[in-house]
Design a protein around this motif. Structure first.
Motif, PDB file in Angstrom:
ATOM      1  N   CYS A 218      17.218  67.374  34.207  1.00 58.05           N
ATOM      2  CA  CYS A 218      18.198  67.632  35.254  1.00 58.05           C
ATOM      3  C   CYS A 218      19.107  66.421  35.421  1.00 58.05           C
ATOM      4  N   ASP A 219      20.186  66.602  36.174  1.00 59.56           N
ATOM      5  CA  ASP A 219      21.052  65.488  36.546  1.00 59.56           C
ATOM      6  C   ASP A 219      20.402  64.706  37.681  1.00 59.56           C
ATOM      7  N   VAL A 220      20.803  63.456  37.853  1.00 57.80           N
ATOM      8  CA  VAL A 220      20.226  62.668  38.951  1.00 57.80           C
ATOM      9  C   VAL A 220      20.599  63.265  40.300  1.00 57.80           C
ATOM     10  N   GLU A 221      21.720  63.981  40.371  1.00 61.82           N
ATOM     11  CA  GLU A 221      22.131  64.604  41.635  1.00 61.82           C
ATOM     12  C   GLU A 221      21.166  65.697  42.090  1.00 61.82           C
ATOM     13  N   ASP A 222      20.322  66.187  41.180  1.00 60.35           N
ATOM     14  CA  ASP A 222      19.332  67.206  41.536  1.00 60.35           C
ATOM     15  C   ASP A 222      18.077  66.601  42.154  1.00 60.35           C
ATOM     16  N   ILE A 223      18.019  65.280  42.209  1.00 56.55           N
ATOM     17  CA  ILE A 223      16.866  64.572  42.756  1.00 56.55           C
ATOM     18  C   ILE A 223      17.195  64.086  44.165  1.00 56.55           C
ATOM     19  N   ASP A 224      16.291  64.293  45.098  1.00 55.40           N
ATOM     20  CA  ASP A 224      16.522  63.892  46.490  1.00 55.40           C
ATOM     21  C   ASP A 224      16.064  62.472  46.768  1.00 55.40           C
ATOM     22  N   ILE A 225      14.890  62.109  46.243  1.00 48.91           N
ATOM     23  CA  ILE A 225      14.296  60.812  46.558  1.00 48.91           C
ATOM     24  C   ILE A 225      13.763  60.171  45.274  1.00 48.91           C
ATOM     25  N   LEU A 226      13.997  58.884  45.117  1.00 47.76           N
ATOM     26  CA  LEU A 226      13.436  58.101  44.013  1.00 47.76           C
ATOM     27  C   LEU A 226      12.546  57.018  44.609  1.00 47.76           C
ATOM     28  N   ILE A 227      11.304  56.968  44.140  1.00 49.35           N
ATOM     29  CA  ILE A 227      10.355  55.965  44.613  1.00 49.35           C
ATOM     30  C   ILE A 227       9.938  55.083  43.448  1.00 49.35           C
ATOM     31  N   THR A 228      10.152  53.783  43.588  1.00 46.45           N
ATOM     32  CA  THR A 228       9.695  52.802  42.607  1.00 46.45           C
ATOM     33  C   THR A 228       8.890  51.733  43.324  1.00 46.45           C
ATOM     34  N   GLU A 229       8.409  50.763  42.565  1.00 43.12           N
ATOM     35  CA  GLU A 229       7.679  49.642  43.167  1.00 43.12           C
ATOM     36  C   GLU A 229       8.614  48.591  43.743  1.00 43.12           C
ATOM     37  N   LEU A 230       9.918  48.717  43.451  1.00 51.45           N
ATOM     38  CA  LEU A 230      10.901  47.732  43.898  1.00 51.45           C
ATOM     39  C   LEU A 230      11.313  47.972  45.350  1.00 51.45           C
ATOM     40  N   PRO A 231      11.816  46.951  46.047  1.00 50.96           N
ATOM     41  CA  PRO A 231      12.394  47.179  47.374  1.00 50.96           C
ATOM     42  C   PRO A 231      13.648  48.034  47.243  1.00 50.96           C
ATOM     43  N   PRO A 232      13.952  48.870  48.233  1.00 56.47           N
ATOM     44  CA  PRO A 232      15.086  49.795  48.132  1.00 56.47           C
ATOM     45  C   PRO A 232      16.434  49.128  47.885  1.00 56.47           C
ATOM     46  N   ASN A 233      16.567  47.870  48.297  1.00 57.80           N
ATOM     47  CA  ASN A 233      17.852  47.187  48.120  1.00 57.80           C
ATOM     48  C   ASN A 233      17.971  46.463  46.772  1.00 57.80           C
ATOM     49  N   SER A 234      17.009  46.691  45.876  1.00 58.53           N
ATOM     50  CA  SER A 234      17.054  46.060  44.560  1.00 58.53           C
ATOM     51  C   SER A 234      18.324  46.451  43.816  1.00 58.53           C
ATOM     52  N   LYS A 235      18.903  45.484  43.123  1.00 61.68           N
ATOM     53  CA  LYS A 235      20.146  45.710  42.389  1.00 61.68           C
ATOM     54  C   LYS A 235      19.996  46.824  41.359  1.00 61.68           C
ATOM     55  N   LYS A 236      18.840  46.924  40.727  1.00 59.36           N
ATOM     56  CA  LYS A 236      18.623  47.925  39.683  1.00 59.36           C
ATOM     57  C   LYS A 236      18.707  49.347  40.223  1.00 59.36           C
ATOM     58  N   LEU A 237      18.447  49.523  41.506  1.00 54.54           N
ATOM     59  CA  LEU A 237      18.405  50.861  42.091  1.00 54.54           C
ATOM     60  C   LEU A 237      19.754  51.325  42.642  1.00 54.54           C
ATOM     61  N   GLN A 238      20.711  50.430  42.731  1.00 55.56           N
ATOM     62  CA  GLN A 238      21.988  50.771  43.366  1.00 55.56           C
ATOM     63  C   GLN A 238      22.772  51.876  42.649  1.00 55.56           C
ATOM     64  N   PRO A 239      22.778  51.946  41.298  1.00 61.56           N
ATOM     65  CA  PRO A 239      23.478  53.060  40.645  1.00 61.56           C
ATOM     66  C   PRO A 239      22.922  54.428  41.047  1.00 61.56           C
ATOM     67  N   TYR A 240      21.629  54.489  41.332  1.00 59.92           N
ATOM     68  CA  TYR A 240      21.001  55.750  41.743  1.00 59.92           C
ATOM     69  C   TYR A 240      21.327  56.066  43.197  1.00 59.92           C
ATOM     70  N   LYS A 241      21.384  55.030  44.013  1.00 58.84           N
ATOM     71  CA  LYS A 241      21.770  55.212  45.417  1.00 58.84           C
ATOM     72  C   LYS A 241      23.193  55.727  45.515  1.00 58.84           C
ATOM     73  N   LYS A 242      24.073  55.223  44.658  1.00 56.64           N
ATOM     74  CA  LYS A 242      25.471  55.658  44.657  1.00 56.64           C
ATOM     75  C   LYS A 242      25.612  57.127  44.273  1.00 56.64           C
ATOM     76  N   LYS A 243      24.611  57.654  43.588  1.00 55.35           N
ATOM     77  CA  LYS A 243      24.613  59.081  43.207  1.00 55.35           C
ATOM     78  C   LYS A 243      24.118  59.977  44.346  1.00 55.35           C
ATOM     79  N   GLY A 244      23.768  59.363  45.477  1.00 49.49           N
ATOM     80  CA  GLY A 244      23.323  60.129  46.629  1.00 49.49           C
ATOM     81  C   GLY A 244      21.827  60.283  46.765  1.00 49.49           C
TER      82      GLY A 244
END
Length: 248
Positions: A218-244
């Motif tokens: 699926c596209d990332v837009e089909d995903i509601d929540i992403l959970i990783t071991e990183l803090p939510p403000n991690s730089k690596k996660l920002q492209p996914y946050k920008k996708k909503g």
């Protein structure tokens, strides 16, 4: 790349993605498939992987979720602890399998009263140890590599469910390429789960982000929540946050 370097790379990919294909490794390392097959045979002979037709499986993934050799197990426990907070009494929760899902199952509060529906035999075993949750196992053909049920009957049953939450284990995810895998039948099962769930949650160690396999789920837009071991403000996660996507 020297043979020792190839072996180290292959072993890392197997542990990271649980299953690898010879053809994909050949492209990544830029050597022939014959060379890859010899490498896999040597690693299997050393007991480091399990060689199967067309590729290899991780020892920890294939031999059982209680294995002490689960890759990045502390990170997966961190992810599971975050995921548990989304589950409420009375929910219908749909899950795939995998080692992170197993950690989630072990962390469920003892007083939780919910219904867990799964295609994974190892996950079902973990849920069955819980005193208060109902467990529904969706049956059909068993895919031995992933230890989940696949096929038309399983997909039909999944589509009859209206789940409150769907927890997906992740093989590879990229902000542009979306969620991907290398197993056609597993892809069909995950697509069905996404289509029938109110909220879709991907559980993924951060190392699997910004990677892609050959088959799109699926596209990332089909995903509601992403959970990783990183803090939510991690730089690596920002492209996914920008996708909503909500990041936990």
């Amino acid at each position: 790349m020297l043979k020792e370097e190839r072996h180290a790379y292959i072993l890392h990919q197997v542990n990271l993605h649980n299953k690898v294909l010879s053809s994909h490794l050949s492209e990544q390392i830029q050597v022939s498939e014959d060379t890859i097959r010899r490498d896999l045979a040597e690693l299997a002979q050393e007991g480091k992987i399990i060689k199967v037709h067309g590729g290899a499986l991780s020892n920890s993934f294939h031999l059982g979720i209680t294995s002490q050799d689960v890759y990045a197990v502390e990170d997966k426990k961190t992810i599971a602890l975050k995921a548990v907070q989304l589950i409420q009494d009375g929910m219908f929760v749909l899950t795939t399998g995998g080692t992170t899902i197993a950690e989630l199952a072990r962390m469920l509060p003892k007083d939780l009263q919910a219904t867990f529906i799964t295609v994974s035999l190892p996950a079902a075993f973990e849920y069955a140890n819980h005193p208060n949750i109902e467990v529904i196992v969706i049956g059909d053909k068993l895919a031995k590599g992933s230890k989940i049920t696949v096929g038309g009957e399983a997909i039909s049953k999944i589509k009859m469910i209206k789940a409150d939450l769907c927890f997906l284990g992740n093989n590879a995810m990229d902000a542009s390429d979306g969620l991907t895998d290398n197993d056609w039948e597993v892809v069909q099962v995950k697509r069905a789960m996404i289509s029938t769930s109110k909220k879709v949650v991907v559980l993924s160690i951060s190392e699997k982000l910004d990677t892609a396999e050959q088959l799109k789920i699926c596209d990332v837009e089909d995903i509601d929540i992403l959970i990783t071991e990183l803090p939510p403000n991690s730089k690596k996660l920002q492209p996914y946050k920008k996708k909503g996507i909500q990041i936990l």
